[in-house]
Design a protein around this motif. Structure first.
Motif, PDB file in Angstrom:
ATOM      1  N   THR A  48     -30.228  16.235 -86.194  1.00  0.00           N
ATOM      2  CA  THR A  48     -29.807  15.447 -87.270  1.00  0.00           C
ATOM      3  C   THR A  48     -29.004  16.284 -88.398  1.00  0.00           C
ATOM      4  N   LEU A  49     -29.263  17.670 -88.497  1.00  0.00           N
ATOM      5  CA  LEU A  49     -28.613  18.492 -89.411  1.00  0.00           C
ATOM      6  C   LEU A  49     -27.076  18.562 -89.132  1.00  0.00           C
ATOM      7  N   VAL A  50     -26.707  18.466 -87.711  1.00  0.00           N
ATOM      8  CA  VAL A  50     -25.467  18.804 -87.481  1.00  0.00           C
ATOM      9  C   VAL A  50     -24.540  17.427 -87.684  1.00  0.00           C
ATOM     10  N   ALA A  51     -25.418  16.128 -87.338  1.00  0.00           N
ATOM     11  CA  ALA A  51     -24.668  14.869 -87.571  1.00  0.00           C
ATOM     12  C   ALA A  51     -24.423  14.761 -89.038  1.00  0.00           C
ATOM     13  N   PHE A  52     -25.360  15.294 -90.069  1.00  0.00           N
ATOM     14  CA  PHE A  52     -25.250  15.003 -91.415  1.00  0.00           C
ATOM     15  C   PHE A  52     -24.104  15.992 -91.623  1.00  0.00           C
ATOM     16  N   SER A  53     -24.173  17.171 -91.283  1.00  0.00           N
ATOM     17  CA  SER A  53     -22.860  18.067 -91.544  1.00  0.00           C
ATOM     18  C   SER A  53     -21.696  17.542 -91.440  1.00  0.00           C
ATOM     19  N   ARG A  54     -21.715  16.762 -90.187  1.00  0.00           N
ATOM     20  CA  ARG A  54     -20.263  16.564 -89.692  1.00  0.00           C
ATOM     21  C   ARG A  54     -19.946  15.119 -90.593  1.00  0.00           C
ATOM     22  N   PHE A  55     -20.645  14.483 -91.133  1.00  0.00           N
ATOM     23  CA  PHE A  55     -20.511  13.254 -92.005  1.00  0.00           C
ATOM     24  C   PHE A  55     -20.231  13.598 -93.574  1.00  0.00           C
ATOM     25  N   HIS A  56     -20.528  15.006 -94.048  1.00  0.00           N
ATOM     26  CA  HIS A  56     -20.283  15.494 -95.291  1.00  0.00           C
ATOM     27  C   HIS A  56     -19.154  16.278 -95.333  1.00  0.00           C
ATOM     28  N   LEU A  57     -18.073  15.903 -95.365  1.00  0.00           N
ATOM     29  CA  LEU A  57     -16.762  16.676 -95.325  1.00  0.00           C
ATOM     30  C   LEU A  57     -16.530  17.649 -96.408  1.00  0.00           C
ATOM     31  N   VAL A  58     -16.466  18.822 -96.458  1.00  0.00           N
ATOM     32  CA  VAL A  58     -16.184  19.659 -97.509  1.00  0.00           C
ATOM     33  C   VAL A  58     -14.788  20.101 -97.262  1.00  0.00           C
ATOM     34  N   ASP A  59     -14.149  19.731 -98.168  1.00  0.00           N
ATOM     35  CA  ASP A  59     -12.637  19.979 -98.195  1.00  0.00           C
ATOM     36  C   ASP A  59     -11.847  20.122 -96.691  1.00  0.00           C
ATOM     37  N   GLY A  60     -12.383  18.992 -96.020  1.00  0.00           N
ATOM     38  CA  GLY A  60     -11.584  18.778 -94.660  1.00  0.00           C
ATOM     39  C   GLY A  60     -12.275  19.048 -93.545  1.00  0.00           C
ATOM     40  N   ALA A  61     -13.115  20.159 -93.831  1.00  0.00           N
ATOM     41  CA  ALA A  61     -14.093  20.643 -92.458  1.00  0.00           C
ATOM     42  C   ALA A  61     -15.476  20.507 -92.769  1.00  0.00           C
ATOM     43  N   PRO A  62     -16.173  20.207 -91.792  1.00  0.00           N
ATOM     44  CA  PRO A  62     -17.554  20.053 -91.818  1.00  0.00           C
ATOM     45  C   PRO A  62     -18.379  20.970 -92.601  1.00  0.00           C
ATOM     46  N   ALA A  63     -19.212  20.444 -93.505  1.00  0.00           N
ATOM     47  CA  ALA A  63     -20.029  21.466 -94.521  1.00  0.00           C
ATOM     48  C   ALA A  63     -20.838  22.558 -93.492  1.00  0.00           C
TER      49      ALA A  63
ATOM     50  N   TYR B 157     -31.187  17.145 -96.695  1.00  0.00           N
ATOM     51  CA  TYR B 157     -29.605  17.533 -96.894  1.00  0.00           C
ATOM     52  C   TYR B 157     -28.907  16.245 -96.695  1.00  0.00           C
ATOM     53  N   GLY B 158     -29.076  15.764 -95.662  1.00  0.00           N
ATOM     54  CA  GLY B 158     -28.335  14.422 -95.519  1.00  0.00           C
ATOM     55  C   GLY B 158     -27.853  13.462 -96.742  1.00  0.00           C
ATOM     56  N   ILE B 159     -29.175  13.048 -97.433  1.00  0.00           N
ATOM     57  CA  ILE B 159     -28.928  12.426 -98.571  1.00  0.00           C
ATOM     58  C   ILE B 159     -28.315  13.084 -99.768  1.00  0.00           C
ATOM     59  N   THR B 160     -28.507  14.395-100.050  1.00  0.00           N
ATOM     60  CA  THR B 160     -28.329  15.167-101.292  1.00  0.00           C
ATOM     61  C   THR B 160     -26.916  16.029-100.873  1.00  0.00           C
ATOM     62  N   GLY B 161     -26.876  16.264 -99.671  1.00  0.00           N
ATOM     63  CA  GLY B 161     -25.532  16.915 -99.214  1.00  0.00           C
ATOM     64  C   GLY B 161     -25.387  18.280 -99.808  1.00  0.00           C
TER      65      GLY B 161
END
Lengths: 108, 460, 167
Positions: A48-63, B157-161
């Motif tokens: 889940t963590l990796v999935a979320f990080s892939r969809f939360h882009l921080v300046d173009g790269a996954p967070a 983390y997903g929700i708040t980023g």
């Protein structure tokens, strides 16, 4: 990378894995298998963590914060397995069983 | 061991000398909350608990030794004890990190340090099956709570980023936050913390592990890991309670858990024979009071005089004093091999009045008899619950307190009134260090009972 | 391309189920290895290369080998002969199903539904391992120290718990 992959199926997969792990822990009686299912639950958290990080882009790269968290989760899981297995061996050496039902000598 | 205590003593003194660093906002301190009073107070709690459990470990040594390396194998007399003294110091380090962690990653990692080391400590006495069982049970539930924690953090983390607690609070406060997922993350994290706190639906492990683990470790577990879990719960629940969107829902869940814990904990203790199991149920009851204090955090709407955080911290301080004192006495009894069951302490007053006196003070305070710190803690908890108008909660708390009176004073009565069961009326030897710490604790209990603002000043 | 995704997630889920319903621990361990490999492939697909490799190396490699080693050491005989007692399985299944329902409702109503895969910068100047390394030892310095203490106590614990007679 295919454009059509969305977040939801990923979360569903990791949610299912978490649920499988939980059922395994509750249903099985052999200590070793319970312990494996616990590791499965941790791994589902990683997914889940990796999935979320892939969809939360921080300046173009996954967070990468989530990746660092996953890195720590893997290390902690490894330490936990080491200690857990040490205890299971000690238990097995003194009581010759890995069945959870026998591990209930303490009542009142 | 004495070195350990000395070291911790020095750290305890240094603790008061620490001032918040000049540039608390610099990235170096990103993880360490600027040492506000609250985290300093909890570090004090962690240190005090470790020092006292090391004191206990010293007189518990002969039993541990007999359980690890039976002398007939010619094991070196001090074998295996070194670790028994050093591991609690590591746990104390973990607790202190926990007290001031404000980033999801460092919260998770420090919780794991504490829980994995406790698994080892609980299952330390390899020869005695009870201790191994305690270790296995704590292992399974520790790993389960870690699994829920990771999953809950992942969703959070997903929700708040973001990983920091600060931005998370803002993100949750925004009206647009998607509440279902937020509540899902909240419940997952709550499940994991409920394991650690021994709260209602997840407290099955408490009595067994308390009974199985060696006594100093049970004491350490009951106070240290509970205080640590308490501070983390405080930090993680805070963003939820302050956010207008989620506030009411989060509060409702907390109230339900508080009621369950109060009832199950205190009522469960009634039928207990073994003292350590009884202490296990009592610790569940007390965490019920803790969550009650948390649950009556009236969300931004109502305003009340005493901030629930102050009550929360005060109660933990009080809880620390009382439980450790009981365990100190139990430990001495245990070390003298008089067993742990209720009838083993019948007529203690005649055998060693000093021990009986100390135990009486501790039990009175646990039950909440006026003039003791326990009473003040419960009184404050009731007060803010009244302000927040949680009627259901107060009813459950009253039942809990009443049950508490019964089983604590039952022990006290059996100590004084019945004739000593065991024939040898020999007074139980108490070494100097334990005696001194017992007296200090007893005085502290009475002192804070009479003038409560000693602790309140510490962290307000 | 999405076929790969479904294939890997099927691998992960069936591996997981295999662990729960395996007859003996050894086959459980093997099905878990399959599940971890599937997961590693998913990580790679999500451009998390370091984590994917770590997953294979640490989870599938070290932890599973440890499990197999322990299973062999203890030569756990077929304890699971008698059928899984029904009530516990039903209860556990119930909890699992409830969780799945919960998760799917959260997904349906949650805002995370439609997020299509955001475009990734074509070739980020720093590779992902370098970035994570920077992050790890740069801003996350404190957790690294805490992990060091954790590993220390874990090793001490294992030695204390399993040495035959302590010198």
């Amino acid at each position: 990378m295919d454009p059509s992959l969305t977040l939801n199926p990923l979360l569903l997969v990791s949610g299912l894995l978490f649920a499988i792990g939980l059922t395994g822990v509750l249903a099985r009686r052999n200590l070793l298998i319970i312990f494996m299912c616990l590791e499965l639950m941790l791994a589902a958290g990683n997914l889940t963590l990796v999935a979320f990080s892939r969809f939360h882009l921080v300046d173009g790269a996954p967070a990468y914060d989530a990746h660092v968290f996953v890195f720590f989760v893997i290390t902690v899981a490894a330490a936990e397995v080491a200690v857990g297995l040490a205890i299971i061996i000690a238990l097995f050496r003194s009581k010759k069983t890995t069945d959870v039902t026998e591990v209930t000598t303490m009542k009142y | 061991a004495r070195l350990g205590i000395l070291g911790l003593g020095v750290v305890f003194l240094l603790l008061f000398a620490v001032q918040s660093p000049s540039n608390a906002a610099s990235p170096v301190w990103k993880f360490y909350a600027a040492p506000d009073n609250l985290s300093l107070f909890f570090k004090g709690v962690a240190l005090l608990t470790t020092i006292l459990s090391l004191v206990m470990a010293i007189d518990f040594a002969p039993i541990v030794l007999s359980k690890i390396a039976p002398p007939d194998q010619g094991a070196h007399p001090q074998a295996g004890l070194g670790e028994f003294y050093s591991l609690p110091v590591f746990v104390c380090a973990g607790l202190m990190w926990m007290a001031s962690a404000n980033n999801l990653v460092s919260i998770f990692v420090s919780i794991e340090v504490v829980s994995i080391t406790f698994i080892i400590l609980a299952g330390y006495m390899r020869r005695n099956v009870g201790s191994l069982e305690a270790g296995v049970k704590y292992l399974i539930l520790g790993a389960l709570s870690a699994g829920f924690l990771v999953y809950g953090f992942a969703w959070l983390y997903g929700i708040t980023g973001s990983m920091e607690l600060g931005p998370i609070t803002e993100a949750l406060a925004k009206p647009g936050v998607n509440s279902t997922a937020a509540m899902f993350a909240f419940s997952l994290i709550l499940v994991s913390l409920a394991f650690k706190l021994g709260a209602a639906p997840f407290h099955i492990w408490v009595p067994d592990v308390y009974q199985g683990a060696p006594t100093p470790i049970t004491a350490f577990l009951s106070v240290g890991s509970k205080a640590g879990a308490a501070i983390v719960t405080l930090r993680l629940v805070y963003p939820y309670l302050t956010s207008p969107v989620l506030g009411t829902k989060a509060l409702a869940i907390l109230v339900v858990i508080a009621i369950l814990t109060l009832l199950l904990g205190n009522l469960g203790a009634l039928a207990q024979k073994n003292l350590k199991r009884l202490m296990g149920y009592s610790s569940v009851g007390h965490s019920g009071f803790l969550i009650m204090a948390l649950a009556s955090t009236s969300y931004p709407g109502a305003v009340n005089a005493l901030s629930p955080v102050a009550v929360f911290a005060y109660y933990i301080g009080a809880y620390l004093l009382m439980t450790l004192l009981v365990f100190l006495v139990l430990n001495v009894l245990n070390a003298a091999d008089t067993g742990e069951t209720l009838d083993s302490i019948r007529g203690l007053a005649k055998r060693s009045p000093f021990l009986a006196g100390i135990l009486l003070i501790a039990l009175a305070s646990l039950a909440g008899v006026p003039l003791t710190t326990g009473f003040i803690g419960k009184f404050l908890a009731f007060k803010i619950a009244l302000d927040a108008g949680q009627w259901m909660l107060i009813a459950a708390a009253l039942i809990g307190a009443a049950a508490g009176f019964y089983f604590y004073l039952k022990i006290a009565a059996s100590m004084y009134l019945d004739a000593p069961s065991s024939s040898d009326g020999a007074a139980i030897p108490v070494n100097l260090l334990t005696k001194v710490s017992m007296v200090i604790l007893a005085i502290l209990i009475l002192l804070t009972g009479i003038v409560p603002n000693v602790i309140v000043k510490l962290f307000s | 391309m999405t076929f790969l995704f479904y294939f890997f997630s099927a691998l992960v889920l069936f591996g997981g189920l295999g662990v729960v319903f395996a007859k003996n621990p050894v086959s459980a361990a093997f099905s878990m290895v399959i599940s971890f490999l599937g997961m590693a492939a998913l990580f790679i697909q999500l451009d998390a290369f370091l984590i994917g490799v770590l997953q294979v190396l640490v989870y599938a490699g070290a932890i599973m080998v440890l499990f197999l080693f322990i299973i062999m050491l203890l030569d756990v005989e077929e304890v699971e002969k008698r059928k899984l007692s029904l009530p516990t399985v039903i209860r556990a299944g119930g909890v699992g199903a409830a969780l799945v329902v919960l998760i799917s409702t959260v997904l349906m109503r949650g805002g995370t539904a439609g997020q299509a895969l955001p475009k990734l910068v074509a070739s980020p100047e720093k590779s992902d391992v370098l970035r994570i390394g920077e992050l790890l030892f740069g801003t996350y310095w404190l957790p690294i120290q805490i992990i060091a203490v954790l590993l220390l106590t874990a090793t001490v614990g294992v030695v204390v718990l399993s040495k035959r007679e302590l010198k």
